[in-house]
Scaffold this motif. Sequence first.
Motif, mmCIF file in Angstrom:
data_model
loop_
_atom_site.group_PDB
_atom_site.id
_atom_site.type_symbol
_atom_site.label_atom_id
_atom_site.label_comp_id
_atom_site.label_asym_id
_atom_site.label_seq_id
_atom_site.Cartn_x
_atom_site.Cartn_y
_atom_site.Cartn_z
ATOM 1 N N LYS A 97 0.988 -1.175 0.050
ATOM 2 C CA LYS A 97 -0.078 -0.047 -0.115
ATOM 3 C C LYS A 97 0.931 1.374 -0.120
ATOM 4 N N LYS A 98 1.964 1.154 0.707
ATOM 5 C CA LYS A 98 3.088 2.336 0.883
ATOM 6 C C LYS A 98 3.432 2.566 -0.488
ATOM 7 N N GLU B 207 1.137 4.193 -2.958
ATOM 8 C CA GLU B 207 0.759 5.443 -2.457
ATOM 9 C C GLU B 207 2.138 6.254 -2.994
ATOM 10 N N LYS C 66 2.270 9.271 -6.283
ATOM 11 C CA LYS C 66 2.760 10.458 -6.049
ATOM 12 C C LYS C 66 3.841 10.849 -6.902
ATOM 13 N N SER D 192 -1.676 11.955 -8.708
ATOM 14 C CA SER D 192 -2.376 11.929 -7.363
ATOM 15 C C SER D 192 -3.876 12.382 -7.444
ATOM 16 N N GLN E 108 -6.212 6.872 -6.751
ATOM 17 C CA GLN E 108 -6.321 7.105 -5.285
ATOM 18 C C GLN E 108 -6.000 5.509 -4.808
ATOM 19 N N VAL E 109 -5.468 5.597 -3.593
ATOM 20 C CA VAL E 109 -5.027 4.054 -3.003
ATOM 21 C C VAL E 109 -6.002 4.163 -1.769
#
Lengths: 544, 193
Positions: free
Chosen positions: A39-40, A43, A47, A52, A56-57
């Motif tokens: 997930k990190k 994201e 970015k 962005s 969207q996560v």
Amino acid sequence: MELPELHQIAEKERASQKPIRLRICVAAGCQSSGSLAVKKKLEDTVKEAGLSDKVQVVGVGCLKMCSQGPLVQADPTQTLYAKVDETQAAGLVGAVNGGHCHCATVDPNDPFLAHQFSIVLENSGLIDPERIESYIAAEGYEGLYHVLREKTPTEIVETVIKSGLRGRGGAGYPTGLKWALVAKMQSPRKFVVCNADEGDPGAFMDRSVLESDPHRILEGMAIAGYAIGATQGYIYVRGEYPLAIKRLQGAIRQAKRLGMLGGHIFESPFDFNIDLRIGAGAFVCGEETALMASIEGRRGQPRPRPPFPAESGLWGQPTLINNVETFANIPTLIRKGADWFSAIGTEKSKGTKVFALAGKITNTGLIEVPMGTTLRRIVEEMGGGVENGGTVKAVQTGGPSGGCIPADKLDTPVDYESLAAIGSIMGSGGMIVMDQSTNMVDVARFFMEFCMDESCGKCAPCRAGTVQMYRLLSKIREGRGTQQDIDMLNGLCDLLRNTSLCGLGQTAPNPTLSTLRYFRHEYEQLLTDSTVNGQLPKHPANTT
Amino acid sequence: MAWIAENRRDPQVKTSDTPYLTDALKAVLRDRYFPRYPTKRAVLLPALHLIQHTYDWIPTQALQEVAEFLEIAPAEALDTATFYEEYWLKPKGKYLIGVCRSLACELCQSAKLTDTVRRKLGIEVGQTTTDGRFTLIEMECLGSCGSAPVALTNEVLQENLTPEKLEKLIDSLPADPHDFKDPGITWPEDDKH
């Protein structure tokens, strides 16, 4: 709060969603295979790529196919990516933005997914379980609004009766009738209790619902509270479920903040509060009278019924106790109506049932299917059969209160009556698949040991009977048993079933009885005085 | 077996001049828990949880103080406390490692996990290391059968475990157990209910 405000929250939530959403499962199973790191990474990738505004996560609850985690589902294409690791993050973000990647995907026509029918799990994997706005955007709390503002309590009870919903905790008592019983009691105080003391070995449906969609339970309980005239609810949850506890605590706090719990809910005269009660490691507290004793601050020991909790429950007041999954059905049932609900399932078992698939099966995880689906479809089609091409020997349903169903009975439909007819029970929904390597005497002994350990000791048949049965099963398993021991086992099964105080003791013989019924030869092979095929048996006493 | 009167208590009844049930803890019980229930006795389980959360276990003196505060007999408090397996009436380690021993985990070799901890830390099931850091127990179904075998360390669940993964986890545990949290829970500490 008025309806437009509720819609406003939903609208705002939907508007804040980007055109492309990557829903990554952060429920228990996927987390352990590293979904938080993925997930990190996703994201960061979004970015860095300057996407962005577009992508969207979101962390969501269980995406069900636990054996294929970490799972990521992309909106709007609905593509389900399986076993995603950090190195694939860039490719995956590229793919949803019009590129290609070599990530593994799950075929949407895979039987595991295609045969699912979601009511209880309809939001699982779609919403963010830690944000009430996310639940509201999925029409959450709208049912409660309409109930409080437009319906009488009697209408709600009638709707639940008409729907045919039966208790999902295992026994299958008609939910509407239970509600009606409590509703008609005259008492200044009544209580609603949600039994979230899920303890059957092999069962994890309730945990998943609590972790993936906690507001659904709160809404279901509030509707029940209105229907029966209660102002206080308790959720009794196991201490062994820390994540579920934290999600529920957060959900209760959020609901109070927005006025879905507390005084004058939705500007109506109805007040309702829910408090969490954390258990302390006693399986028997899943039994309703023991659970109430525990809430009252005493030893979690059951008492004889009647009086039933509906007449005299917590502190002697009328009390409605339902299981997590039962309450989870309520918001959808109310929103879509009794006719919609009763069209699903069989004549006597309406709606769906969630099962937790575990053991020697290819696809472990959660499935929700209409009542009446055959075991074969669940185990062989959806579950993908035994891992590594083995064959199914038996399916254990209902945990320590249930039985082992042999492979030749797999065409049995799952509904309350059909499962009882073959010596098992619907139970709470655990389903443990066993292959040819499993010894059935071992299984019977495992469950007997469990019941022996968890017996509260109040009544003699259960306290002493489970110990004696465990010893007999051990004796047989170790090759020291005789035909007489099997007769004694059978006798004890009758005794426990007919004379124990509560469900724990009454159903403790079920695993033994069902294995004796369908796998008696496995017991007999182990006896010292057995003459299977006229040969001395291969038991340890003869081989050493 | 809840009905077996095994001695689960610390045999040494140590008395301390400073109370375990401090004014701050009393305030929590009074403000947060009393309003939820019609009787004080109903607060017994939350009170025991609170004591255990604060001191890692429940000393006999704390049990007496709780009983007095809730206006019940000390024997009643003891009677209830001994019924529930999760209450520790003698000290346990800072880290409680609970390996699930239920059927699904057993089918997936959970016994190897218990053996790993046993060997690595030199303790049997139910025992605590001499430095007071670890206690090993076996637990009933943790409800994660789809990702068996599993273990619960304090409040963090580890799934699809192997002996190697478990050893690595034990080595990586922070000195202060409060720093060991479930990464899946995202709301801030002060935002609690």
